[in-house]
Structures are given as C-alpha cells and as structure tokens.
Design an enzyme around this catalytic site. Structure first.
Site, PDB file in Angstrom:
ATOM      1  N   CYS A 114       0.837  -1.199   0.000  1.00  0.00           N
ATOM      2  CA  CYS A 114       0.000   0.000   0.000  1.00  0.00           C
ATOM      3  C   CYS A 114       0.878   1.258   0.000  1.00  0.00           C
ATOM      4  O   CYS A 114       1.505   1.571  -1.004  1.00  0.00           O
ATOM      5  CB  CYS A 114      -0.973  -0.035   1.172  1.00  0.00           C
ATOM      6  SG  CYS A 114      -2.340   1.139   1.019  1.00  0.00           S
ATOM      7  N   HIS A 213      -3.354  -5.027   0.629  1.00  0.00           N
ATOM      8  CA  HIS A 213      -2.748  -5.531   1.867  1.00  0.00           C
ATOM      9  C   HIS A 213      -2.830  -7.059   1.905  1.00  0.00           C
ATOM     10  O   HIS A 213      -3.767  -7.626   2.485  1.00  0.00           O
ATOM     11  CB  HIS A 213      -3.487  -4.951   3.081  1.00  0.00           C
ATOM     12  CG  HIS A 213      -3.187  -3.515   3.343  1.00  0.00           C
ATOM     13  ND1 HIS A 213      -2.267  -3.102   4.287  1.00  0.00           N
ATOM     14  CD2 HIS A 213      -3.686  -2.396   2.775  1.00  0.00           C
ATOM     15  CE1 HIS A 213      -2.217  -1.769   4.296  1.00  0.00           C
ATOM     16  NE2 HIS A 213      -3.056  -1.316   3.384  1.00  0.00           N
ATOM     17  N   GLU A 215      -1.219  -9.040   3.733  1.00  0.00           N
ATOM     18  CA  GLU A 215      -1.074  -9.559   5.097  1.00  0.00           C
ATOM     19  C   GLU A 215      -2.423  -9.835   5.756  1.00  0.00           C
ATOM     20  O   GLU A 215      -2.514 -10.646   6.693  1.00  0.00           O
ATOM     21  CB  GLU A 215      -0.243  -8.602   5.965  1.00  0.00           C
ATOM     22  CG  GLU A 215      -0.936  -7.312   6.368  1.00  0.00           C
ATOM     23  CD  GLU A 215      -0.807  -6.183   5.365  1.00  0.00           C
ATOM     24  OE1 GLU A 215      -0.897  -5.005   5.788  1.00  0.00           O
ATOM     25  OE2 GLU A 215      -0.632  -6.470   4.167  1.00  0.00           O
TER      26      GLU A 215
END
Length: 246
Positions: A114, A213, A215
């Site tokens: 990001c 993102h 993650e």
C-alpha cells in the site's frame, strides 16, 4: 533532511537459519497491521522486526525489507503541494527513504505494501495521485480488508509468476496511488478503473510493490506466496529469485 546513516550502522548479517525481515511502520501505526505482517512472515519461515522512526534498526543486519502501509507520504517529496487535511509522518518518510537507499546498495529483496508501494515509487523519483477519486472518477470508493476490488496482472511479470493468476480480487485501504513511474519500474497490475495496483523492477532480484494488503488475506494461499517468495529471496534461494524476475 533524511535520518543520519548512523541509524543504519553496518553490523553482522541477521542470517541464522531463518531470514530476518524488517517491517517499517508509523510510531502510532496500527499494531494489527504489524502482527498481520509478523504472522505472514513467520508462516513463510522468517523472523520479523518492527522498525519505526523512534525504534530504528540497522538495515545492514536485515535479509529483506517490507515497507508497510499507513499514513500518506509527504507530497512535497515528489514535487506536489501538501494538503492540509492529509495526515503525514515526515519522520517515517525519512526513515523509509534511508532504508530503501540501504536496501538498494545491498540488493535486499523488498516488498512494498500500500503506502510502501507508493514509497518505492517516490524513492525512485516517481510521483503519486494525491487523491485517486479526482482522477479515476469510476474507481469505487472502497475501504475494506475484504477482497472486493478486481485487478488484472500482466502475464509477463514477476507478480504474475508469484501469484499464478491473471485476475484476482484484493482489498482496498487507500485513496492515493502511483502516478508517474519511478526509474526502472513498470506497472504490472491495475484495477478495472485503471488505478495502478502493482509495480516492480525487472532489473532487481526482488523489488515489488502492491497497492493492497496481502497480510490481511491470511486464508488466500496465492497472496501469502508474496511473503514466501520474499523470504526465499532473503534466504538466498536463487532459483526462486529467477522465477520471480525472469
């Protein structure tokens, strides 16, 4: 001014079985993001250390770097006028610019997430759209950790070889994006409205930025492959690096 290089004094390599990956964050940044990255890297076989302007870490001790998400980048760094209502973190900007300087000198594998993808572009002399909705009028106004935005990935890219798919859905927590590309970078993914979603440097062993993102997409094995490939590159597995950049 950038943070003095004393913050990144050379020391012994962090390698001791599992690669050591640094994750940059804001001093006041979300701990959820840190733990999500920490978990993804641990599952991929690495150790992780959180790096902030108040808790720096010698970049020369790292085997790889994740430039994480967070506040907007100071627009004056790429020649634009700063907007008063936008929250920025100049100390973090300086930290990450210096970290990317050091990573470039050492050819460390780098994943930008990001804001981190945007910082890779700015570090290489590129610029950003300060508000994508002023440029891409058809872009959906999404802000969600769920995979709700469809993107297309270039089939001749390292990102494609890592994810193994030409289209997928990703999450969206941003209102800025890459505009003018930095030196040596190419766009490798866009969303349907045209907003840049992925960049990479073909001449670098592993330098990839994604606007979403991964993650947070913990159950998506394709997205977690980004962390596995980063860790493999950090461990010096040349076959993996070649597969990601050929």
């Amino acid at each position: 001014m950038r943070i003095p290089m004393a913050a990144f004094l050379p020391t012994a390599s962090g390698r001791s079985g599992r690669p050591l990956i640094g994750v940059t964050a804001s001093v006041h940044g979300s701990r959820i993001a840190w733990w999500a990255n920490h978990l993804a890297l641990r599952r991929a076989g690495a150790r992780a250390v959180r790096i902030t302007a108040r808790s720096p870490f010698p970049i020369d001790r790292l085997d790889g770097l994740v430039v994480g998400g967070g506040d907007d980048i100071d627009a004056t760094l790429y020649g634009e006028t700063a907007r008063p209502h936008i929250r920025i973190d100049p100390e973090r900007d300086r930290l990450e610019l210096n970290a990317l300087d050091c990573a470039a000198r050492r050819d460390l594998p780098v994943l930008g997430i990001c804001r981190g993808s945007q910082m890779i572009n700015v570090h290489r002399g590129g610029s950003l759209h300060t508000d994508i909705h002023e440029i891409y009028l058809e872009a959906p106004r999404l802000r969600t950790v769920l995979p709700r935005k469809r993107i297309r990935i270039e089939p001749d890219s390292g990102l494609y070889r890592i994810l193994g798919i030409a289209e997928c859905r990703v999450n969206a927590l941003h209102h800025q994006a890459v505009d003018r590309l930095g030196e040596g970078l190419r766009v490798v993914a866009r969303e349907t409205a045209g907003v840049v979603q992925g960049i990479e440097a073909a001449a670098h062993p592993f330098l990839i930025g994604v606007q979403w993102h991964p993650e947070y997409l913990v159950t998506d094995d394709r997205q977690q492959a980004l962390f596995r490939t980063l860790v493999a590159a950090a461990a010096g597995e040349s076959t993996v690096i070649a597969a990601a950049t050929a």
